[in-house]
Design an enzyme around this catalytic site. Structure first.
Site, PDB file in Angstrom:
ATOM      1  N   HIS A  54     -24.564   4.375  -6.125  1.00 58.07           N
ATOM      2  CA  HIS A  54     -23.707   4.237  -7.306  1.00 58.07           C
ATOM      3  C   HIS A  54     -24.451   3.765  -8.547  1.00 58.07           C
ATOM      4  CE1 HIS A  54     -21.415   3.390  -3.558  1.00 58.07           C
ATOM      5  NE2 HIS A  54     -20.656   4.340  -4.057  1.00 58.07           N
TER       6      HIS A  54
ATOM      7  N   VAL B 297     -15.630  -9.312 -18.251  1.00 62.09           N
ATOM      8  CA  VAL B 297     -14.985  -9.432 -19.560  1.00 62.09           C
ATOM      9  C   VAL B 297     -13.966  -8.301 -19.651  1.00 62.09           C
ATOM     10  CG1 VAL B 297     -16.747 -10.687 -20.846  1.00 62.09           C
ATOM     11  CG2 VAL B 297     -17.032  -8.242 -20.518  1.00 62.09           C
TER      12      VAL B 297
ATOM     13  N   GLU C 291      -4.381  -9.237 -13.860  1.00 64.74           N
ATOM     14  CA  GLU C 291      -5.401  -8.204 -13.996  1.00 64.74           C
ATOM     15  C   GLU C 291      -5.662  -7.631 -12.607  1.00 64.74           C
ATOM     16  OE1 GLU C 291      -9.261  -9.574 -13.209  1.00 64.74           O
ATOM     17  OE2 GLU C 291      -7.648 -10.159 -11.862  1.00 64.74           O
ATOM     18  N   MET C 292      -6.807  -7.017 -12.362  1.00 69.80           N
ATOM     19  CA  MET C 292      -6.971  -6.300 -11.100  1.00 69.80           C
ATOM     20  C   MET C 292      -8.318  -6.522 -10.402  1.00 69.80           C
ATOM     21  SD  MET C 292      -5.144  -2.627 -11.998  1.00 69.80           S
ATOM     22  CE  MET C 292      -4.937  -2.203 -10.265  1.00 69.80           C
TER      23      MET C 292
ATOM     24  N   SER D 253      -4.072  -8.244 -23.400  1.00 72.54           N
ATOM     25  CA  SER D 253      -3.905  -6.934 -24.039  1.00 72.54           C
ATOM     26  C   SER D 253      -2.446  -6.516 -24.138  1.00 72.54           C
ATOM     27  CB  SER D 253      -4.678  -5.869 -23.263  1.00 72.54           C
ATOM     28  OG  SER D 253      -4.183  -5.778 -21.931  1.00 72.54           O
ATOM     29  N   ASP D 254      -1.608  -7.113 -23.299  1.00 74.88           N
ATOM     30  CA  ASP D 254      -0.178  -6.786 -23.342  1.00 74.88           C
ATOM     31  C   ASP D 254       0.614  -7.945 -22.768  1.00 74.88           C
ATOM     32  OD1 ASP D 254       0.555  -5.850 -20.255  1.00 74.88           O
ATOM     33  OD2 ASP D 254      -1.505  -5.434 -20.826  1.00 74.88           O
TER      34      ASP D 254
END
Length: 239
Positions: free
Chosen positions: A5, A89, A180-181, A204-205
């Site tokens: 990768h 980030v 988040e994820m 962000s939202d």
């Protein structure tokens, strides 16, 4: 040597890597904040760059979306390229009304509905936490920059489009600052392979008010978060 990768060689990456989810955001960070930049990865479009910030060698590379993707990249960076510190980030969604759009959140810990850390930890709960010194340096950097950053828990979700709206009420009750994820997965990888990690997010939202930033704004306007991350690296070098 190169992995499936990452098509880089040992020494191409700095010992500290900033990692946004979006590879185009990695490109933006490198071009905006670093000097003497060179591309060190482009496999599957997951762009990675190495340059210098105030003379300090630093790398930046995307990690994709979700715990499986970020776990692959962070593991390979640590075990195959000698990376010692990873700073995610990224962006997060707020669930509390006192957390506002574009607030900076320093993820001291990360709750999750993913089972990856239970797989690592023999089906027991693992406390997915950031490195203390990295948290402290980020807090100090934010203060020096005049940014009122929030410090607390994130929630790393496996589903972006969650069908369980009631879970947001539980998160709010328990003081979770943002959803988040990736953070819980990155903290687990760092613990497993003896590295250090931190997540810094910009809101962000807002899940309650439905306010949101555009994709373009996410790529270009979250500069406070990046400055905090970079300055925290310099503070860490003084320890």
């Amino acid at each position: 040597m190169a992995t499936p990768h990452i098509n880089a060689e040992m020494g191409d990456f700095a010992d500290v890597v900033l990692m946004p989810g979006d590879p185009l955001r990695a490109k933006h960070i490198a071009e905006t904040f670093l000097e003497n930049v060179r591309e060190v990865n482009n496999v599957r479009g997951m762009l990675g760059f190495t340059g210098t910030y105030k003379g300090r060698k630093i790398s930046v590379m995307g990690h994709g979306m979700g715990i499986p993707s970020c776990s692959i990249y962070t593991k390979e960076l640590i075990t195959d390229f000698g990376v010692k510190k990873i700073i995610r980030v990224g962006s997060c969604g707020a669930v509390r009304m006192d957390v506002k759009l574009r607030d900076v959140v320093i993820g001291m810990g990360a709750c999750t509905d993913s089972k990856v850390n239970r797989i690592r930890f023999k089906d027991h709960d693992f406390a997915a936490i950031a490195d203390f010194d990295m948290v402290r340096n980020a807090v100090d950097a934010a203060k020096a920059l005049g940014v009122d950053a929030r410090v607390g828990n994130l929630f790393s979700a496996d589903l972006f489009y969650s069908p369980d709206g009631e879970m947001f009420d539980v998160m709010e009750k328990y003081g979770v600052l943002g959803v988040e994820m990736e953070a819980a997965g990155i903290y687990g990888v760092a613990a497993e392979f003896g590295a250090k990690a931190l997540t810094i997010c910009t809101v962000s939202d807002h899940i309650r008010t439905h306010e949101q930033t555009t994709a373009a704004e996410r790529q270009t306007t979250f500069n406070d978060m990046i400055k905090i991350a970079l300055e925290s690296v310099l503070l860490g070098d003084k320890e």
